[in-house]
Motif scaffolding. Structure first.
Motif, short mmCIF file in Angstrom:
data_model
loop_
_atom_site.label_atom_id
_atom_site.label_comp_id
_atom_site.label_asym_id
_atom_site.label_seq_id
_atom_site.Cartn_x
_atom_site.Cartn_y
_atom_site.Cartn_z
N PRO A 167 0.79 -1.23 0.00
CA PRO A 167 0.00 0.00 0.00
C PRO A 167 0.83 1.28 0.00
N ARG A 168 1.90 1.32 0.77
CA ARG A 168 2.69 2.55 0.84
C ARG A 168 3.37 2.86 -0.49
N THR A 169 3.93 1.84 -1.12
CA THR A 169 4.60 2.04 -2.41
C THR A 169 3.59 2.40 -3.49
N ALA A 170 2.44 1.72 -3.49
CA ALA A 170 1.40 2.03 -4.47
C ALA A 170 0.91 3.46 -4.31
N ASP A 171 0.76 3.90 -3.08
CA ASP A 171 0.32 5.27 -2.82
C ASP A 171 1.34 6.28 -3.34
N ALA A 172 2.62 6.04 -3.06
CA ALA A 172 3.66 6.96 -3.51
C ALA A 172 3.73 7.02 -5.03
N GLU A 173 3.63 5.86 -5.68
CA GLU A 173 3.68 5.83 -7.15
C GLU A 173 2.46 6.50 -7.76
N ALA A 174 1.29 6.29 -7.17
CA ALA A 174 0.08 6.91 -7.70
C ALA A 174 0.20 8.43 -7.65
N TRP A 175 0.65 8.97 -6.53
CA TRP A 175 0.80 10.42 -6.42
C TRP A 175 1.89 10.94 -7.34
N ARG A 176 2.96 10.18 -7.47
CA ARG A 176 4.04 10.60 -8.37
C ARG A 176 3.52 10.80 -9.79
N TRP A 177 2.73 9.83 -10.28
CA TRP A 177 2.28 9.90 -11.66
C TRP A 177 1.13 10.88 -11.85
N LEU A 178 0.30 11.05 -10.83
CA LEU A 178 -0.72 12.10 -10.91
C LEU A 178 -0.07 13.47 -11.05
N LYS A 179 0.98 13.69 -10.30
CA LYS A 179 1.69 14.98 -10.40
C LYS A 179 2.40 15.11 -11.74
N GLU A 180 2.92 13.99 -12.24
CA GLU A 180 3.64 14.02 -13.52
C GLU A 180 2.75 14.53 -14.65
N VAL A 181 1.47 14.15 -14.62
CA VAL A 181 0.56 14.57 -15.70
C VAL A 181 -0.39 15.68 -15.25
N ASN A 182 -0.07 16.29 -14.10
CA ASN A 182 -0.81 17.46 -13.60
C ASN A 182 -2.28 17.15 -13.34
N LEU A 183 -2.55 15.97 -12.76
CA LEU A 183 -3.92 15.60 -12.41
C LEU A 183 -4.12 15.50 -10.90
N GLU A 184 -3.10 15.86 -10.11
CA GLU A 184 -3.23 15.69 -8.66
C GLU A 184 -4.38 16.51 -8.08
N LYS A 185 -4.72 17.63 -8.72
CA LYS A 185 -5.82 18.47 -8.23
C LYS A 185 -7.18 17.80 -8.42
N HIS A 186 -7.20 16.76 -9.27
CA HIS A 186 -8.44 16.02 -9.52
C HIS A 186 -8.47 14.68 -8.80
#
Length: 234
Positions: free
Chosen positions: A112-131
């Motif tokens: 869970p911790r690694t999946a969470d970190a990777e999910a946020w990393r890629w959301l930020k990469e494509v500028n979707l973290e605000k969604h």
């Protein structure tokens, strides 16, 4: 041949019609193959066959010297875990944007911790973290395309298959995604095949451009091919 996806004389029938007619190609690691051609030429069908998402009706398909068409069910599932396919109309899960990336990572075995970190990393990469906490079904077509690509790249695939990956994006986001894909393939040394109608995109991404017409490869070009030469096929 090590490091190569090799297709020889691939054939596919759909609805009794032969839509792929004896296609042969090699897809090398760290290089991008772009397939162009008019609508209905069999490009998407070929793309899906290269990832074993659609079984060929004839021919040979190998990866790193292994015959993919002779794999048993366990071997096929193992290969499919190495493949990421992004269709032209991306499918999103009935969940929020964050979970659209985190859930597939958990299913691949990440804690869970690694999946969470990777999910946020890629959301930020494509500028979707605000969604992140919005329903993925509320996103625009372009935002879904960004999400689908981020989800695919987060899975660290060995084979990346993209069908018109920027068709719903504005020019700025399209250019960003093209750079991201090119850098990802080069840095990770993976196989990548892209279907595109965009000549400039093809020339930017491709190490090799294949033109497909009526189910056959009719021409092969390098990225330095004149735009006018490519446009005549589309």
């Amino acid at each position: 041949m090590p490091g190569v996806i090799r297709a020889v004389d691939l054939v596919k029938y759909l609805g009794g019609i032969q839509v792929v007619r004896g296609v042969s190609l090699d897809v090398e690691r760290s290089r991008i193959t772009v397939i162009m051609g008019p609508n209905g030429s069999g490009k998407t069908t070929l793309l899906r066959m290269l990832g074993l998402l659609l079984p060929p009706d004839g021919g040979l398909l190998e990866m790193d010297g292994v015959n993919l068409l002779s794999l048993d069910e366990e071997g096929r599932r193992g290969f499919l875990r190495r493949v990421a396919f992004v269709p032209q109309k991306p499918v999103v899960l009935t969940a929020n944007v964050y979970r659209n990336i985190a859930i597939p990572l958990r299913l691949r075995g990440l804690d869970p911790r690694t999946a969470d970190a990777e999910a946020w990393r890629w959301l930020k990469e494509v500028n979707l973290e605000k969604h992140a906490w919005k329903s993925a079904h509320s996103l625009s077509g372009g935002e879904r395309q960004l999400l689908a690509l981020a989800r695919a790249l987060a899975l660290s695939p060995d084979v990346l298959l993209l069908d018109e990956p920027t068709s719903h994006l504005d020019p700025k986001n399209a250019a960003f995604i093209q750079r991201l894909v090119k850098e990802y393939v080069s840095e990770r040394g993976i196989h990548c095949v892209v279907v595109s109608h965009n000549v400039r995109e093809a020339k930017f991404l491709a190490d090799e451009i294949l033109v497909m017409v009526s189910g056959r490869i009719k021409a092969r070009y390098g990225p330095d091919a004149p735009e006018s030469e490519l446009l005549k096929w589309i």
